[in-house]
Motif scaffolding. Sequence first.
Motif: not given
Lengths: 510, 304, 305, 542
Positions: D424, C6-7, D15, C3, C12-13, D45, C9-10, D19, C16-18
């Motif tokens: 990344q 999956n997240l 979800f 999940f 604003k996260i 996805g 790829s959506f 954030y 941030d993480l990337r």
Amino acid sequence: MNRFIKYASGVALAALMVAPTVALADKANDTLVAAFSRELTNLDYNYGTKTEYIILGDLVDDSLFYVDPKTLAYVPSLAADFTIVNDTTVDVNLRQDVTFHSGAAMTADDVIYTFNFILTDDQNSRHAKIADWLDGIEKTGEFSVRFNLKAPYANLFNDLYRVRIRKDGIMGTAGNYDSNAQATTIDGLGPYKVTSFDPGVEVVLERHEGYFGGAKGTPPIKNMVIRSIPDIGTQQAELMSGGIQWMYNVKKDVGDAMARSPKVNYQLGESLRIGFLILDAGGYSGDHPLTDVRVRRAMNHAINRSSIATNLIGGPAKAVHTACNPVVFGCEQDVAIYEYDPEKAKALLAEAGYADGFDLDLWSYRDKQAAQALADDLSKVGIRVNLKHGKLAGLNKARKAREIQAYFGTWGSTASPDTATIANIHWRDPAKGDRNLSGNPKVNELMLGGEKTLDVAERKRLYSEGLKLIADQAYWVPLWTYSEGVLSSDDIVYNQDPDGYPRLWNIKWK
Amino acid sequence: MFRFIMSRLLVVVAVALALSVVAFFLLNLAVDPAQAIAGEEADLLEIEQIRQRYGFDRPLITRYFEWFSGVLHGDFGVSYYWNKPVGELLLERLPETITLALMSLSVTILVAIPLGCAAALNPNTFIDRMALGVAVSAQAIPNFWLGLMLIILLAVIYPIFPVSGDKTLYHFVLPAIVLGASSVPPVMRLMRTGLLEVMNADYIRTARSKGYYGWRLLIRHSLRNALLPVVSVLAVQLGHKFGGSVITESVFAINGLGRLALESILGADIPTVQILVFVFAFTFLALNLLADILNAYLDPRLRT
Amino acid sequence: MQFLQNLVSFGKIKKDLRDMTPVEVMLRKARLHKGFKFGAGLLLIIAFLGVFGPMILGLSPYEQDLTQRLLPPVWIEGGVWDHWLGTDGNGRDYLARILFGARISIIIGVGAACVGMLIGVTLGVIAGFFGGWVDQVVNFILTCQLALPGLLLAMTIVFLVGPSIFVVIMVIGALHWTLFLVVARSATKRIRSLDYVTAAEAIGASKLQIMLTDILPNLMNQIVVIFTLEVGVAILSEASLSFLGVGIQPPTPSWGLLIAEGKDALFYQPWLIILPGIALFLLVVSINMMGDGIRDITDPESTVE
Amino acid sequence: MTEPLLKISNLAVSFKTHYGQVEVVRDINLTVNKGETLGIVGESGSGKTMSMLAMARLLPPLAYISAGSIQLDGTDLLALNTAKFHQQISGKKIAMIFQEPMTALNPVYTIGRQLTETVMFHEKVSHATAVERAIDMLEAVKMPQPEQRMGQYPHQMSGGQRQRVMIAMALMNSPDLLIADEPTTALDVTVQDEIIELLIDLQKRFGMAMIFISHDLGVVSRISDRIIVMQKGDIVETGNTADVLTKPQHPYTKGLLECLWKLEEPRQIEKPDNMPPVISVKGIKKSYTLSGGLMRKATIIEAVKTTSFEVLAGETLAIVGESGSGKSTMAKIINGLIPADQGQVLYGDVDVTSLTDKQRARIVQPIFQDPYSTLNPNHTIGYIVSRPLRIHDIVPAAEIKQKTLDVMAQAGLTEEFYHRFPNQLSGGQRQRVAIARAIILEPKILICDEPTSALDVSIQEQILDLLCQLQKDLNMTLIIISHDMAVVGYLSDRVFVMLNGEIVERGKAEQVLKSPRTDYSKKLMASVYNVPKPQSEAGAPL
């Protein structure tokens, strides 16, 4: 798995359901419970050495002689009277009203059997000591025996006190002795008989109604239980909750605190135990500062004995300057006295070339508080003490390997009011004992010579000379006398004797 | 099955053997049995006599093989300190230790498993955090300290339980709590993570899709799976309780094997310590084997 | 966790993480992890007090005054402001001893855990990397260690070599490496089978290079977690050994020793054992909470709320 | 059919994260009529699974339905409380089949128990009745020896058998709607076909409606009446199967179709036939010993049976086979990473075992399947790509960075990636890094073990293109290991088909793909559902 959980919870529930059946210890059923810290694993004192065994031995066994607690002199017990025929011959007449717990009467045969057993069975704890001086024992009558000594021996009565008389034949026959014959049951002569014994846990005693009285008198309390409780805190808790009525070896702090409870009495009385530092003056552990007498004297000056005795040990404890307890026979007090004087200590160290001090490994195994206090005093004059406080087994090993420069020891001389007892163990020929680190054969000659004659004046002279030499050369740092603390519940009367040795058969209900 | 048990038993024997060698040499180097037998008052001559009489002056290797062949013949030796055959000594002390071990294991199970389940079923809630708090606390409390605190509280201030001793099962309650508490954190954590993992497993999703939910889901489809790793850990913990109750047994004056071990070491009683090391190792390994067999019973994948 | 991936790829996260390096991701998680912050904060405070406390307060943990023995803490009747937490049986300031004890505990905990880590990780990586008979041998050693009653062995060794801080560290460390080994071995086995290790083999890297650059760094996350747990365990072990009288030597103030010393006065000077007990508890709790936190932070699958 | 069985309106799933909430599925509107099959297509996805889980109340802990309504047979599902939903709907009206048959059954209980428990629970029938029905169902899913199966545990069955058990279990309560979530993806291609046939058959027989979810448009088109295409949480296309296939409206759908069409066409590159062999494999053999469990004997698996072949310079050789056929073991042996039990592998005329690790590395390099494990997560991309240079010390230290950047550029990675970490990067980018690392030593041979099977269809193509380009530019020999006929068809000159450790068929790509000789190859080829390119619009831009 579910079944397992059910089973497990069943066990736990069962545990909670079982009604607490704590052994009831109180006046109502005339049962006294006393606690010992160490385990009793063997009832036979002839095979034991520890203090606890002497106490138990005095309860269940009897000996020819006994120490009178008031006068600190040896008095006859199983013996009716005795005659010193000459330096190496002693005649003893036995009491005729003495019976074993089994009911049999004690006769000269039993005494002779016992001593022959001690002499021939080299496994028992008394053997070495007795065989050292006793040549043989002969029967002179139905109730009289004669001891033939190899050489004059002054501490004779102490050694005879430590031999518990056994029934003729009960240990087996010569060459075929069974060391465990009296280990778990005992047919003794003492005021109490053993009704059950769980090694390491408890001994249950019942008054021996046929006891002859004698020096110990007749015990007022019918039943007695001695429990082994290793933890002193647990012992306190048991005392508070009524599980036990008597415990000993209780230090001042604990005793004072416990005594605030109205249910508990604390007595901090005298004891024969003294504390001391043994210094490796002879250089057995190599070349180090302690081989210099100035350094040893400096150490004697450095320690504030009185402060530690008063503040830490308390009670009648006080500083000592001799290698023996001042109250015992032969303990000469007119010796060199090193007052507490740190400045002088520093000066002596400087004189010896250690103005900047030196490193010292100081071993100890008992009385951690005092060990730290005296280490602190030593460090104040510049001796950088590395305290090695550990278990006796470790100290024993290091001492045997001659690795010790100095150690803090204590000696109790249990119920033995004679300098001979402490001297015998500490000043032996270095080949036979690893505690004599003086490196001076003269000390051994004097201190052990004191037990090789029955002439009181000569003995005093030898001890006096020996103790003066020890003090002068500062082979030891004599520290202080200890005090013996006993906690008892308020429903019993226990009066402590001047030698600090607990005589449990004298306890009575209030 | 037979082959498996035999090969495992072989490991058990090998390990026990290796440990007995290590223990024998270490102990003989660390303490002097002759001095211990002779006692505090003995002089060097006497000690030397004892050394010869007991044969301590011979090479360690010879003595080891003597000891070992004795063990093979069922002769465990005679304790110097207790003056009796070690075998007898063990049999005397064993019941106390078994009682304490089983009772403390019950405490662990009764506390850890429900707590772990509750935490896993309510992740990141107050209940979960409470359970974690219990685990972290139990992990951080030294058991001798807990023992002393429980004595103050439950035996002296509120005299509900006896202070010490081992006469009745009632005497074992406090020590069982102390000893059991130390195993609660690992078991609870494992139960929690195990159950969480199971609850995220595909087959739980399958069960949900079939209409299971709530307690039924837990009991019918999750618990058995989640208990699999717990069984092994419980075996390890039980093993530790056998060998690791030294402190608890001495604080509560319980005459079990732990206290025997402590006293024997302090008394340089090598024959007893030697056999105890053997017994502890053997018990530990046997319990692990038992756990493996129990796991095989619970998990069909391990059976075929 | 599928999940989370999956997240990623959506919305604003993803951004941030990337945009973060692995270290930044961890720092971010650490900032959000309440347990970790609490544990680490508490540990810092204890360490600070342990190192600088006695100095700042001008107290010595060794200075004895036999006329000032067993004073209670100030809040109990009889307490004096000169000694906030009272004095011990030798008249030493209890606060100073407890603060100094933190230093001892931390040194021993960290030292012993390092020793354990060195042994366990080395054996674990070697066993996991080479497998086969090497693994079997290591497994045998492990079984022996697990089956050994540790406390008894520790006591024996201390008898053998004599007690000192160094010996205590070595002994505790030598008895607490099994968890390191088990974790290092299984992680090494897992990493060993990953493609990047095969890729390293394929580009001609030597076994040592692979162990040092590909396996060890990727083990460290898990090892750090075990390390913190073992620090806690080692601290408690030292306390147990000192309690039994075979650990740290007096007058060095170890908390286990303080508890052992105060044990006789259990009922009337309970603070003598309660205070070091609480100190020990707080230190171990802080380390364990930090360890739990680090596990969450370094676990790539975890989300921190 | 006037009233649809299922009607989902404006469904959205979100979800909870720190954030804030993130919508992963939005505005889902769909209907399913009784007896109809609806196919949902999308990449991982895309939200296709999430919306179905939302309907079955199986959402993961942090996900929740943030908007919309779900009507099943006139019942508002969202209005039911948990207990009612599970008692009345789960298993009874809606049944599900999942992707992973290996993990979807509880390993510690028998098949019989797992089949019968719901019937006994939902319909309060007796144990005997339940067992009877379970056996009927196992027969219906064509399970051999159904009575015996009842006492077996999941691990005693193959993946295909487990999936049959899953289907039987779903049918136990005669549901109105069956949701099949990628039911064939985890299965071997030859088994996939059987399961799809079975589902089509059962759906007709029991007259239920079905939602079939898959990432594979080919598979979906085969079974569905209507198709929905999802992308990034939105429905982008919906329509009858024929319409979607022939007249796709959304660019995403067009892209998907194009990929399928393209993969079908074998590459036509002429290469000289008589090239010398770069690798000669002579009689290699490899077996593994699986250690026994508690009561299990150790078993010996023959991963590669005695095999010989040659790889020619400059060619692209494909080795095709299902999982467990020994193709990956073969790849590692050829690469010199594991030794063969017997036989030898020659590079030119040098035995691979006589080479040092470094020498070997200059000749042959591998590319792996999983882009997530192929890169050490602790190193930057720059370090990973340049590491071979550092180990081999063939480029002066000062030039390493430039060389690295050059090679990265060749692999389609810009300079900005140099300081990044693998986490990344996307899967495709990671695979590019792996390729860059492999080619920086300029090896003669590249061995790619399933280089694209973990990637989404749209990315697969880019990576394959890159490999082809590099092969041409660097004049390398390429060995591709794959289970996927499409990849093979797209790339290779020659194809080997492996089965149970043996090469059962070898030949030119066109021959093996178009007219396979052995039964197994035929079966393998038949199981690939490529969507035929509509003839009328062939060549026309979409």
